[in-house]
Design an enzyme around this catalytic site. Sequence first.
Site, mmCIF file in Angstrom:
data_model
loop_
_atom_site.group_PDB
_atom_site.id
_atom_site.type_symbol
_atom_site.label_atom_id
_atom_site.label_comp_id
_atom_site.label_asym_id
_atom_site.label_seq_id
_atom_site.Cartn_x
_atom_site.Cartn_y
_atom_site.Cartn_z
ATOM 1 N N ALA A 51 62.346 3.128 15.375
ATOM 2 C CA ALA A 51 62.475 1.699 15.065
ATOM 3 C C ALA A 51 63.467 1.032 16.015
ATOM 4 O O ALA A 51 63.218 -0.058 16.540
ATOM 5 C CB ALA A 51 62.926 1.517 13.617
ATOM 6 N N ASP A 54 61.898 0.701 19.410
ATOM 7 C CA ASP A 54 60.952 -0.428 19.389
ATOM 8 C C ASP A 54 61.665 -1.763 19.498
ATOM 9 O O ASP A 54 61.256 -2.645 20.250
ATOM 10 C CB ASP A 54 60.163 -0.428 18.072
ATOM 11 C CG ASP A 54 58.930 0.433 18.197
ATOM 12 O OD1 ASP A 54 58.581 0.788 19.337
ATOM 13 O OD2 ASP A 54 58.331 0.751 17.149
ATOM 14 N N LEU A 100 46.758 26.070 47.255
ATOM 15 C CA LEU A 100 47.338 27.413 47.154
ATOM 16 C C LEU A 100 46.261 28.466 47.302
ATOM 17 O O LEU A 100 45.165 28.314 46.769
ATOM 18 C CB LEU A 100 47.974 27.610 45.775
ATOM 19 C CG LEU A 100 49.318 26.969 45.472
ATOM 20 C CD1 LEU A 100 49.658 27.141 44.007
ATOM 21 C CD2 LEU A 100 50.408 27.596 46.326
ATOM 22 N N GLU A 130 56.541 30.502 38.791
ATOM 23 C CA GLU A 130 56.425 29.313 37.930
ATOM 24 C C GLU A 130 55.072 29.321 37.261
ATOM 25 O O GLU A 130 54.130 29.941 37.758
ATOM 26 C CB GLU A 130 56.473 28.042 38.790
ATOM 27 C CG GLU A 130 57.831 27.711 39.284
ATOM 28 C CD GLU A 130 57.774 26.620 40.350
ATOM 29 O OE1 GLU A 130 56.721 25.973 40.522
ATOM 30 O OE2 GLU A 130 58.791 26.443 41.007
ATOM 31 N N LYS A 132 51.493 27.930 36.457
ATOM 32 C CA LYS A 132 50.561 27.090 37.203
ATOM 33 C C LYS A 132 49.906 26.151 36.201
ATOM 34 O O LYS A 132 49.015 26.548 35.448
ATOM 35 C CB LYS A 132 49.527 27.943 37.927
ATOM 36 C CG LYS A 132 48.652 27.107 38.831
ATOM 37 C CD LYS A 132 47.854 27.981 39.763
ATOM 38 C CE LYS A 132 47.065 27.151 40.752
ATOM 39 N NZ LYS A 132 46.152 26.207 40.163
ATOM 40 N N ASP A 134 47.634 23.396 34.668
ATOM 41 C CA ASP A 134 46.270 23.002 35.004
ATOM 42 C C ASP A 134 46.080 21.503 34.775
ATOM 43 O O ASP A 134 45.546 21.075 33.763
ATOM 44 C CB ASP A 134 45.305 23.811 34.125
ATOM 45 C CG ASP A 134 43.901 23.791 34.681
ATOM 46 O OD1 ASP A 134 43.722 23.332 35.819
ATOM 47 O OD2 ASP A 134 42.984 24.234 33.973
ATOM 48 N N ARG A 153 46.393 13.809 45.197
ATOM 49 C CA ARG A 153 46.346 14.709 46.344
ATOM 50 C C ARG A 153 45.236 14.311 47.318
ATOM 51 O O ARG A 153 45.401 14.391 48.518
ATOM 52 C CB ARG A 153 46.125 16.139 45.841
ATOM 53 C CG ARG A 153 45.982 17.123 46.941
ATOM 54 C CD ARG A 153 45.915 18.534 46.425
ATOM 55 N NE ARG A 153 45.811 19.436 47.539
ATOM 56 C CZ ARG A 153 44.681 19.740 48.163
ATOM 57 N NH1 ARG A 153 43.569 19.230 47.735
ATOM 58 N NH2 ARG A 153 44.668 20.541 49.184
ATOM 59 N N TYR A 241 57.245 20.039 40.456
ATOM 60 C CA TYR A 241 57.409 21.415 40.910
ATOM 61 C C TYR A 241 57.897 21.545 42.350
ATOM 62 O O TYR A 241 58.117 22.657 42.815
ATOM 63 C CB TYR A 241 56.154 22.242 40.696
ATOM 64 C CG TYR A 241 54.876 21.676 41.291
ATOM 65 C CD1 TYR A 241 54.759 21.447 42.649
ATOM 66 C CD2 TYR A 241 53.791 21.386 40.471
ATOM 67 C CE1 TYR A 241 53.608 20.931 43.182
ATOM 68 C CE2 TYR A 241 52.621 20.877 40.989
ATOM 69 C CZ TYR A 241 52.540 20.647 42.347
ATOM 70 O OH TYR A 241 51.393 20.132 42.875
ATOM 71 N N LYS A 306 56.506 31.821 44.610
ATOM 72 C CA LYS A 306 56.987 31.147 45.826
ATOM 73 C C LYS A 306 58.157 31.910 46.424
ATOM 74 O O LYS A 306 58.998 32.425 45.692
ATOM 75 C CB LYS A 306 57.469 29.731 45.474
ATOM 76 C CG LYS A 306 56.405 28.865 44.861
ATOM 77 C CD LYS A 306 56.944 27.512 44.397
ATOM 78 C CE LYS A 306 55.803 26.697 43.797
ATOM 79 N NZ LYS A 306 56.227 25.447 43.192
ATOM 80 N N LYS A 330 45.901 34.044 39.573
ATOM 81 C CA LYS A 330 45.063 33.389 38.573
ATOM 82 C C LYS A 330 44.807 34.322 37.391
ATOM 83 O O LYS A 330 44.534 35.507 37.589
ATOM 84 C CB LYS A 330 43.717 32.977 39.192
ATOM 85 C CG LYS A 330 43.833 31.918 40.273
ATOM 86 C CD LYS A 330 44.360 30.610 39.774
ATOM 87 C CE LYS A 330 43.369 29.547 39.454
ATOM 88 N NZ LYS A 330 42.363 29.144 40.323
ATOM 89 N N CYS A 425 9.354 25.981 51.137
ATOM 90 C CA CYS A 425 10.322 24.993 50.661
ATOM 91 C C CYS A 425 9.740 24.209 49.478
ATOM 92 O O CYS A 425 8.634 23.676 49.590
ATOM 93 C CB CYS A 425 10.676 24.046 51.799
ATOM 94 S SG CYS A 425 11.641 22.638 51.271
ATOM 95 N N CYS A 428 9.080 20.454 50.996
ATOM 96 C CA CYS A 428 8.116 20.095 52.039
ATOM 97 C C CYS A 428 7.067 21.177 52.272
ATOM 98 O O CYS A 428 6.208 21.026 53.136
ATOM 99 C CB CYS A 428 8.838 19.781 53.339
ATOM 100 S SG CYS A 428 9.667 21.221 54.034
ATOM 101 N N CYS A 443 15.041 26.303 54.820
ATOM 102 C CA CYS A 443 13.897 25.532 55.272
ATOM 103 C C CYS A 443 14.337 24.938 56.608
ATOM 104 O O CYS A 443 15.338 24.232 56.671
ATOM 105 C CB CYS A 443 13.603 24.420 54.267
ATOM 106 S SG CYS A 443 12.587 23.105 54.955
ATOM 107 N N CYS A 448 12.403 17.645 56.681
ATOM 108 C CA CYS A 448 12.232 17.900 55.235
ATOM 109 C C CYS A 448 12.911 16.791 54.431
ATOM 110 O O CYS A 448 14.092 16.495 54.616
ATOM 111 C CB CYS A 448 12.827 19.255 54.875
ATOM 112 S SG CYS A 448 12.962 19.549 53.105
#
Length: 693
Positions: A51, A54, A100, A130, A132, A134, A153, A241, A306, A330, A425, A428, A443, A448
Amino acid sequence: MSDQDSPLYIQSNADSSVPDEVIKRAAWLRVEIDKANTLYYVENSPELDDAEWDARMQELLSLEATYPELKTSDSPTQRIGSAPASGFEEVMHRLPMLSLGNVFDEAGLRDWHRRTLAFLEIDHAPMVCELKIDGLAIAITYNNGVLEQAATRGDGLRGEDVTANVRTIRSVPLKLRDDAPSELELRGEVFLPKSKFASLNRERERSGLPAYVNPRNSASGSLRQLDSTETAKRPLDMYFYSLGYIDNTVEPASHSEALSAIKEWGGHVNEWTRNAETIEEVMAAIANASLVRDTLDYDIDGVVIKINSLTLQKRLGYVGRDPRWAVAFKFPAERAETTLKAIHVNVGRTGALTPWAELEPVMVGGVTVGRATLHNKDEIVRKDLREGDRVIVQRAGDVIPQIVSIASKNKRNKQSLPFQFPATCPSCNTRTIQTEDEAITKCLNTACMAQFERLLEHFASRSAMDIEGLGERVAQDLPRLGFVSNIADVYRLHNRRDDLIKVDKMGATRVDNLLQAIETSRSQSLPRLLFALGISGVGSESAEWISQRFGNLTAIQKATEEELLAIEGIGPTIASTLCEYFALEENQKLVEDLIELGINPSDQTPTLLEDHPVNGRLFVITGKLEKMSRAEAQNQIKEMGGKVTSSVSKKTNYVVKGTDPGSKLNKAQQIGIHIINEEQLRALIIEGVVPID
Ligand code: IVH
């Protein structure tokens, strides 16, 4: 606060439009709100109740509404977003935003570690681990401590200006503490907390909007809102980071020191970091990270390792777009079982026939997957995949879902037959060929239709020429209806306005918008144009490097394989494909036509390697260098267009003599090759100073 202190009681000052007291009060409110925000969002220990917070915010808002001159870009009121933008401006990163390299197991990690130490010719280097996160990478520039610009990026060299949106993220300081360097760029990951994801999706569904598939997509969707008041409604968060560009007033010696400094300046830095001296310690940190993974309120997809020393980081540099000084470990991919409903075959823009699997939609790691890539014909045979099979699907991070294997052959329908890869193909009908080395079915028909449609779509895509309105459907319609039969025709479409309007579902507005977008695309940069041509293997980053080196389309067209190979990051495959591409008469004609139509961008900053005394010279190194390793020296010579070979011959231009030189020195003396020391080599590379005999 007594009534007398309230700004409403302050009389306007005749000399200045904003009374001093109001200025002071606004400044005080800003400091208080910022302090409360930092405690709440960054340090996780709120002191002000909602409050009160605010009330202060409302007061500041009304002061700024009464006296608009009071508004500053770093005011906490600016987090509520601003008027919708018509698009995002392009931002050139001062330093490239790298990606990376990945490893997936201990062996891969050890390999990276060994290579890194070998590059530096040392046997130990402390590391930092560290999480990673997502989310999506963002670079924020602070000028005199005030948030000035935030960019995505993008392709690593150029990103999109998302300043208005990033300003709305509560944990991002709009103003850093006083001791922050005056020119500073901070980098980090923006994400949406997992706990907020479900409620955001419920709200979207209630408003009839499609649900986001995972927190990462919702974070990127939220940041890419043109209307930043929309972003302001999303509870995004950010962890810093690393440092990006920084003036030379502070020089942290290590990555850990840089992180502490960012924290000191008021940035949100993730708590979980582990120092590691050995790979065993790194593995222990990874084990711990996967243990705590489920308890975190944000998605992580691995651990980033790192090298801690910033001096060593600098010496290690990067290869392609990955730094040598860091690697991502990963976590294993997520898997699920489903039915392979059908196998389809697409024709790509380079003619490659790529099979893909239509799946019974299934949740894999929080994302619904309905398609998987099948790479090529051999893969279908190797995995013995048949339509109707139960299969295991895998998804890892950003990678397109893949089929790992059949779930069980017992479950297979007895009548099922092996998949027959089309011998012609699908577009074509030309007989296809199978490349020997790549196991790709192609092809070869350059006329095509499917290939050309894909090329057109790629040409117009956002990261290429960015022609809005030329998406998948229009890219099919235009060639099929005879409006374009090669890329250059796109820039002739303005002559066909009336005919275009008659096309089903086009109409005057759409056509005019399309023609306008085409017109705008004329001024796209050289790297974009080169990428847009869709030459196999030439991605936006390699296009950038090639453009920087040659400066215009004609020069690129004339480039030899050797010249291309001398560019850092360009390997033999791209070099030869590029030469083959420009050797074709139809492509030469295309370049000619584009130039004639006025599409001939030039890069303002071609690196004139021709003029550099290292360019084209042959070096041999003998003995041990003091300030850099051999690999480093080799790398730097290569970047300037030179080459290092292992044995001295008449062609050698310079022999670099380190301590304890070998027999190469004698040979160099015998045949009269110019011998230089490490200092002279550095001067030659860095300053272009040619050593005197
Ligand atoms: S370091 C050159 N540290 O991962 C160094 N990146 O796959 C690159 N990421 O683009 C950044 N958490 O967006 C670093 N602790 C962390 C990270 C991190 C997430 C993202 C980052 C980068 C991507 C590369």
